[in-house]
Design an enzyme around this catalytic site. Structure first.
Site, short mmCIF file in Angstrom:
data_model
loop_
_atom_site.label_atom_id
_atom_site.label_comp_id
_atom_site.label_asym_id
_atom_site.label_seq_id
_atom_site.Cartn_x
_atom_site.Cartn_y
_atom_site.Cartn_z
N SER A 96 0.84 -1.20 0.00
CA SER A 96 0.00 0.00 0.00
C SER A 96 0.88 1.25 0.00
CB SER A 96 -0.97 -0.04 1.18
OG SER A 96 -1.98 0.92 1.04
N ASP A 220 -9.67 -4.76 -5.34
CA ASP A 220 -9.13 -3.75 -4.42
C ASP A 220 -9.98 -2.48 -4.48
OD1 ASP A 220 -7.52 -1.95 -2.95
OD2 ASP A 220 -5.70 -2.98 -3.59
N HIS A 248 -7.88 -5.21 -1.20
CA HIS A 248 -6.65 -4.54 -0.79
C HIS A 248 -5.81 -5.43 0.12
CE1 HIS A 248 -4.07 -1.12 -0.46
NE2 HIS A 248 -4.24 -1.00 0.85
#
Length: 270
Positions: A96, A220, A248
């Site tokens: 991320s 995601d 995600h």
């Protein structure tokens, strides 16, 4: 084994160091800490890997200074850890915002001591839409998260947990994942989200000259799948691993499949 590394005057990062062998340096995402990778680091030392996990400044057990949350500074912190520990031929993993930070590291520090890059649901080139870049989140979405963090951080973290995983997770797991975010400082939670909103790392792609693997879930909702396509197009020779049933939480949604592909990429060097 856990210890602290001083990255600048008055600021120390917590480092968890597990196993021995080929070094892997893990950089976590917003708003959690190094413990998010436990479902990988439980196994990797069995295969001859040394897992080095840092808590970014402001997160987990690291110091929580008021300043220093730009991608440049966070990338510089990684450089200090690498040099302090005398690491070489490092496999650098970023999830991320950690993915955006390691991309900035590759550009800012010209891939110093890195042998391989692995991007997990990376927020690169940018989390946020901007002129000429329509594929991220609307800026208003990020501003809403920032405002919510000031008003009800536990509520924001709970919603993030809901949005993170495409596959069902147990209530205890969800509570554990939220608890990782609660260990961060509120000001650091906001500051890194502002960096996620405002910063762009596409200009760093040409400086990535090591084997690069991209792992991204089609489902995601945070770092949308088109970001993975932009990474694949912008990083020469990169390999894209597409996960049809993952959101995600790429590190957990399809855990067995992810670990299989992730471990293979580490062993193959791509």
């Amino acid at each position: 084994m856990g210890y602290y590394v001083q990255v600048e005057q008055g600021v120390k990062l917590f480092v968890e160091d597990i196993g021995a062998g080929r070094p892997i340096l893990f950089v976590h995402g917003w708003p959690v800490n190094h413990n998010m990778f436990e479902y990988q680091t439980t196994h990797l030392p069995k295969y001859g890997f040394r897992c080095i996990l840092i808590d970014l400044r402001g997160y987990g057990k690291s110091d929580k200074p008021w300043t220093g949350y730009s991608y440049d500074r966070l990338a510089d912190d990684i450089r200090v850890v690498i040099d302090t520990l005398g690491l070489d031929n490092v496999r650098l993993v970023g999830f991320s915002v950690g993915g955006a930070i390691v991309v900035r590291y590759m550009g800012r520090h010209r891939g110093h001591k890195i042998a391989q890059l692995l991007l997990l649901a990376a927020a690169a080139p940018s989390l946020t839409q901007r002129p000429g870049y329509p594929i991220g989140q609307p800026r208003a979405n990020i501003d809403k998260i920032i405002a919510g963090t000031y008003a009800d951080r536990p509520g924001v973290l709970a919603q993030f947990g809901e949005d993170c995983f495409a596959s069902p997770v147990s209530t205890p797991f969800r509570q554990w994942f939220q608890s990782l975010g609660l260990e961060a400082a509120n000001h650091a939670t906001v500051a890194v989200m502002e960096s996620l909103r405002d910063e762009f790392v596409g200009q760093d792609f040409p400086f990535i000259r090591v084997p690069t693997s991209i792992f991204h879930g089609v489902l995601d909702k945070v770092c949308l799948y088109p970001l993975a396509l932009a990474q694949h197009a912008g990083i020469q020779g990169s390999v894209l691993h597409r996960f049809e049933k993952s959101g995600h939480g790429i590190f957990y949604d399809e855990l067995e499949l992810f670990n299989q592909r992730f471990f293979k990429a580490l062993n193959d060097g791509h």
